[in-house]
Design a protein around this motif. Structure first.
Motif, PDB file in Angstrom:
ATOM      1  N   ARG A  39      -2.857   3.682  10.911  1.00  5.57           N
ATOM      2  CA  ARG A  39      -3.715   2.509  11.033  1.00  5.57           C
ATOM      3  C   ARG A  39      -3.773   1.990  12.467  1.00  5.57           C
ATOM      4  O   ARG A  39      -4.645   1.188  12.807  1.00  5.57           O
TER       5      ARG A  39
ATOM      6  N   GLU B 288       2.527   1.906  -3.343  1.00  2.00           N
ATOM      7  CA  GLU B 288       1.565   2.475  -4.294  1.00  2.00           C
ATOM      8  C   GLU B 288       1.308   3.945  -3.999  1.00  2.00           C
ATOM      9  O   GLU B 288       1.193   4.754  -4.934  1.00  2.00           O
ATOM     10  N   GLN B 289       1.227   4.286  -2.731  1.00  2.00           N
ATOM     11  CA  GLN B 289       0.996   5.680  -2.354  1.00  2.00           C
ATOM     12  C   GLN B 289       2.154   6.575  -2.789  1.00  2.00           C
ATOM     13  O   GLN B 289       1.958   7.770  -3.025  1.00  2.00           O
TER      14      GLN B 289
ATOM     15  N   TYR C  93       0.822  -1.205   0.000  1.00  4.37           N
ATOM     16  CA  TYR C  93       0.000   0.000   0.000  1.00  4.37           C
ATOM     17  C   TYR C  93       0.860   1.260   0.000  1.00  4.37           C
ATOM     18  O   TYR C  93       0.612   2.201  -0.771  1.00  4.37           O
TER      19      TYR C  93
ATOM     20  N   PRO D   9      -8.772  -4.393   6.063  1.00  6.41           N
ATOM     21  CA  PRO D   9      -9.196  -3.230   5.273  1.00  6.41           C
ATOM     22  C   PRO D   9      -8.126  -2.761   4.292  1.00  6.41           C
ATOM     23  O   PRO D   9      -8.451  -2.313   3.190  1.00  6.41           O
ATOM     24  N   ILE D  10      -6.857  -2.884   4.674  1.00  8.18           N
ATOM     25  CA  ILE D  10      -5.790  -2.397   3.798  1.00  8.18           C
ATOM     26  C   ILE D  10      -5.748  -3.166   2.483  1.00  8.18           C
ATOM     27  O   ILE D  10      -5.368  -2.623   1.443  1.00  8.18           O
ATOM     28  N   HIS D  11      -6.157  -4.440   2.490  1.00  6.28           N
ATOM     29  CA  HIS D  11      -6.154  -5.222   1.252  1.00  6.28           C
ATOM     30  C   HIS D  11      -7.109  -4.618   0.223  1.00  6.28           C
ATOM     31  O   HIS D  11      -6.864  -4.700  -0.984  1.00  6.28           O
ATOM     32  N   LYS D  12      -8.196  -4.021   0.706  1.00  4.09           N
ATOM     33  CA  LYS D  12      -9.156  -3.402  -0.209  1.00  4.09           C
ATOM     34  C   LYS D  12      -8.622  -2.100  -0.805  1.00  4.09           C
ATOM     35  O   LYS D  12      -9.108  -1.654  -1.841  1.00  4.09           O
ATOM     36  N   GLN D  13      -7.623  -1.521  -0.163  1.00  7.71           N
ATOM     37  CA  GLN D  13      -7.074  -0.255  -0.641  1.00  7.71           C
ATOM     38  C   GLN D  13      -5.919  -0.450  -1.625  1.00  7.71           C
ATOM     39  O   GLN D  13      -5.535   0.499  -2.308  1.00  7.71           O
ATOM     40  N   ILE D  14      -5.383  -1.636  -1.688  1.00  5.81           N
ATOM     41  CA  ILE D  14      -4.296  -1.918  -2.625  1.00  5.81           C
ATOM     42  C   ILE D  14      -4.878  -2.090  -4.027  1.00  5.81           C
ATOM     43  O   ILE D  14      -5.795  -2.889  -4.241  1.00  5.81           O
ATOM     44  N   GLN D  15      -4.363  -1.335  -4.970  1.00 10.70           N
ATOM     45  CA  GLN D  15      -4.925  -1.306  -6.322  1.00 10.70           C
ATOM     46  C   GLN D  15      -4.289  -2.304  -7.280  1.00 10.70           C
ATOM     47  O   GLN D  15      -4.837  -2.586  -8.341  1.00 10.70           O
TER      48      GLN D  15
END
Length: 425
Positions: free
Chosen positions: A209, A30-31, A27, A51-57
């Protein structure tokens, strides 16, 4: 304009609840603007995700977990690889490895590398493996076939259970390697012909987090918990596997004075879970223990905040496997939770004995029990160590330090991206 360069991050499995440090790294990279593709050797087995897995594109490429399940995919990979100039080198490397380690796993790794070499996007300019054992083998063979540079991040089991010849050969080929403890760093530098290729890089923690709770966690309670009236709430987060030492922890709990009031919560899956539950039952501890299994990060965070003491009894086991620097200790400290652990691997790099927590020798059941009783009976000491631990982790173990190091490692790609943007302006 040429395609934007990508980094292929090769993992054993994705997503995994037990590998939050990898998700955190993905994450953050990517940021910072890096374009990633995740390559997973296995499909996920956990029911939940963080939740962080959902934010990884980044897209995920799943390789055949077992070659016989997708034979056509493997054959297409082979036919494609035959046309590449690096195939001969990869084949010689693999054959040399297979003769020294004749196993189905070694065959599978080469088959997965063949598939990856064909299906890797042309925009990928760098391969990066998490763990120097299986993922790095697939990465190495693919890098040879496709004539790409590769690098790795090494952690614990992957270092200490791998044959020395394999470590030496991988270290001789990769561009660079980072690892998460000083002990790991010194060991790998000693095996490398070029020690400068190996660097210490703490995973660190993303404090956005894991925001800190109030200074006084127990301000709503009339009296601090000291094991006399309300139970002192003990917690441990970790897989139920041998290197975590939960059998020793259970024995240490059983050795506490029977009138001492405590309750223990374990969070994590693992192959030894039923065995440990049976042990707890035999020791007469079942009524004092909750076994919650693996939980998403937000639920783990809530459990930290409701606990009084974090305990981890890690040990080095027969095949050399051990913890590195467990992220759960940093997570607990970030919540102003006092930590009791063993003094192995990188743990003393985080916890200074009697300063930012307490440390005991591995497998020392009596010493662990004495430390548990001391911390259960002395809430003031718990608070003092918890506050010092909080300052230690927040001052020295921010995730951004490690990401800064990785960005330097990937600087040739970021420089290329900047050049492309300037050219298109």
């Amino acid at each position: 304009m040429p395609l934007s360069s990508q980094i292929a991050v090769v993992l054993k499995g994705y997503p995994r609840l037990s590998e939050t440090f990898i998700a955190q790294e993905l994450y953050q990279l990517e940021q910072r603007g890096l374009k990633l593709i995740i390559v997973s050797l296995r499909h996920p087995t956990d029911k939940d995700i963080h939740p962080i897995h959902k934010q990884i594109q980044a897209p995920v490429l799943y390789l055949p977990e077992y070659l016989h399940q997708e034979p056509l995919r493997v054959l297409r990979g082979l036919f494609s690889a035959l046309k590449r100039p690096g195939f001969g080198r990869a084949l010689r490397s693999w054959w040399k490895d297979l003769r020294r380690e004749p196993s189905r796993n070694r065959i599978r790794r080469f088959g997965q590398a063949l598939v990856l070499s064909r299906e890797l996007p042309v925009s990928v300019q760098q391969l990066y493996a998490h763990f120097i054992h299986t993922p790095a083998s697939v990465t190495r063979y693919c890098a040879q076939i496709n004539a790409l540079p590769w690098s790795a991040s090494a952690h614990a089991k992957d270092i200490w259970t791998l044959e020395e010849w394999e470590l030496r050969e991988k270290l001789a080929e990769l561009e660079w390697l980072v690892t998460c403890t000083r002990a790991n760093t010194e060991h790998l530098q000693g095996l490398s012909a070029d020690p400068t290729r190996v660097e210490l890089l703490y995973h660190g923690l993303d404090f956005d987090r894991f925001p800190a709770p109030a200074n006084n966690k127990h301000h709503d309670e009339e009296q601090p918990r000291d094991g006399s009236d309300q139970p002192v709430r003990l917690i441990s987060v970790g897989r139920a596997v041998e290197k975590k030492g939960y059998d020793h922890l259970l024995n240490a709990l059983a050795a506490l004075p029977p009138q001492l009031n405590w309750h223990f919560t374990h969070i994590g899956g693992g192959t030894l879970l039923k065995q440990l539950q049976a042990q707890a039952n035999e020791l007469g501890l079942s009524d004092r223990i909750d076994w919650l299994g693996a939980l998403p990060q937000l639920e783990v965070l809530e459990r930290y905040r409701n606990a009084d003491l974090f305990v981890l009894a890690s040990q080095v086991i027969g095949d050399g496997d051990r913890d590195g620097l467990p992220n759960v200790l940093m997570e607990a400290q970030s919540q102003r939770l006092c930590c009791l652990a063993t003094n192995i691997s990188g743990i003393p790099e985080l916890i200074d004995h009697q300063q930012t927590g307490l440390l005991v020798e591995q497998r020392d059941v009596e010493g662990l029990s004495v430390a548990l009783e001391q911390l259960i009976r002395q809430p003031e000491l718990r608070d003092q160590l918890a506050e010092a631990g909080y300052r230690r982790v927040t001052d020295g173990f921010s995730v951004h330090r490690g990401i800064d190091q990785l960005m330097q490692k990937f600087s040739h790609l970021t420089a290329e991206k900047s050049t492309q943007q300037d050219g298109g302006a």
